[in-house]
Design an enzyme around this catalytic site. Sequence first.
Site, PDB file in Angstrom:
ATOM      1  N   ASP A  47       0.839  -1.189   0.000  1.00 38.78           N
ATOM      2  CA  ASP A  47       0.000   0.000   0.000  1.00 38.78           C
ATOM      3  C   ASP A  47       0.882   1.250   0.000  1.00 38.78           C
ATOM      4  OD1 ASP A  47      -2.959   0.954   0.704  1.00 38.78           O
ATOM      5  OD2 ASP A  47      -1.510   2.236   1.740  1.00 38.78           O
ATOM      6  N   TYR A  52       2.840   9.729   0.453  1.00 42.25           N
ATOM      7  CA  TYR A  52       3.782   9.013   1.312  1.00 42.25           C
ATOM      8  C   TYR A  52       5.233   9.111   0.821  1.00 42.25           C
ATOM      9  CZ  TYR A  52      -0.392   6.398   2.945  1.00 42.25           C
ATOM     10  OH  TYR A  52      -1.615   6.014   3.431  1.00 42.25           O
ATOM     11  N   LYS A  81      -2.879   6.044  -3.985  1.00 37.50           N
ATOM     12  CA  LYS A  81      -4.006   6.941  -3.663  1.00 37.50           C
ATOM     13  C   LYS A  81      -3.816   8.313  -4.279  1.00 37.50           C
ATOM     14  CE  LYS A  81      -4.069   4.533   0.722  1.00 37.50           C
ATOM     15  NZ  LYS A  81      -2.649   4.360   1.047  1.00 37.50           N
ATOM     16  N   HIS A 114      -7.927   9.592  -1.573  1.00 38.70           N
ATOM     17  CA  HIS A 114      -7.268   9.462  -0.267  1.00 38.70           C
ATOM     18  C   HIS A 114      -8.118  10.002   0.889  1.00 38.70           C
ATOM     19  CE1 HIS A 114      -2.971   9.043   1.468  1.00 38.70           C
ATOM     20  NE2 HIS A 114      -3.864   8.770   2.377  1.00 38.70           N
TER      21      HIS A 114
END
Length: 318
Positions: A47, A52, A81, A114
């Site tokens: 994921d 990130y 996302k 997200h």
Amino acid sequence: MAECAVLNTGASMPLVGLDTGSNGALPLDQRKAVISAAVEVGYRHFDTAKIYNSEGFLGEALKEAMEAGLVKREDLFVTSKLWCTDAYPDRVLPALRNSLSALQLDYLDLYLIHWPIRLKEGADRRPKPDELMALDLQGTWRALEACVKQGLVRAIGVSNFSSKKIMELLEFAEIPPAVNQVEMHPQWQQRLLRETCKKANVHVCAWSPLGAPLMSWGTPEILNNPIIKDIASKHGKSPAQVVLRWGLDNGVSVIPKSFNKKRMVENLDVFGWHLTDEDHQRISGIEQKKNFDGSFICSQVSGPYKSPEDLWDGEFGL
Ligand code: A2P
């Protein structure tokens, strides 16, 4: 073959995945090594998200693993996302192409909105009140549906959506969301949301299923909870394994984070046993407390959500 959930698309998604959301503090070679270790010990579900900053090293590590013959693309399940500054109908496809390019992949297995909000271009992780705007859910979803039709993503879904927002989306979705990824653990059990998603055939995936024990916004209370510890010693398992098994027994998939190979193995080793009804009853009595509740996108001054209660449509604790 990893144990999988079957999504409403017919695709299989491994029930335990590795969340790559917080290892940005490690040097690059170590971040890649974390992913390589995860592939080696059996993780097939990864994921990530644009925000990130993990797509690059995740892509590198997966490419190396595929080239070394350790794993095939079709055995991997990769989620990314759409960040809120890209949640505009005309920015969805370019954002997805950027994620694919960073990941060095031709397609994603799952692409999620997200958070249920749109941010002005240039907003950072701590947006200012005037950068918060309501999401054009229908327009953004249509753009995601177009990405499926182009073969760039196999399934689409949402993250951090309440039951109310899932129902709104289902009213017009031509391709229904396959997944709603939310924070879920014994201190935020998401009962109403799970019930709604089950009826609507939307799979729930739990992020921070351990409660993010080391994060400033998270809590070590869950893994230290006396009920969890007692159940763990009764089954000869660790508190983390009990908490993950609790999620799996409730029909959700779990994506714990770990940089540590021993704990990665421990978190995958949660099959072949179940919690008892009594264990479930005891866990259901644990006091509910919000963790990462989305307050970073809430403002009294402007934007669609005045408070986390607003963002979660009053569903927290239900
Ligand atoms: P580490 O990377 O040192 O293993 P969450 O997924 O709920 O956000 O929690 C992630 C945090 O939990 C990380 O800090 C991780 O630290 C820690 N963690 C992961 N697996 C375990 C485990 N089996 N037991 C205890 N802590 C764990």
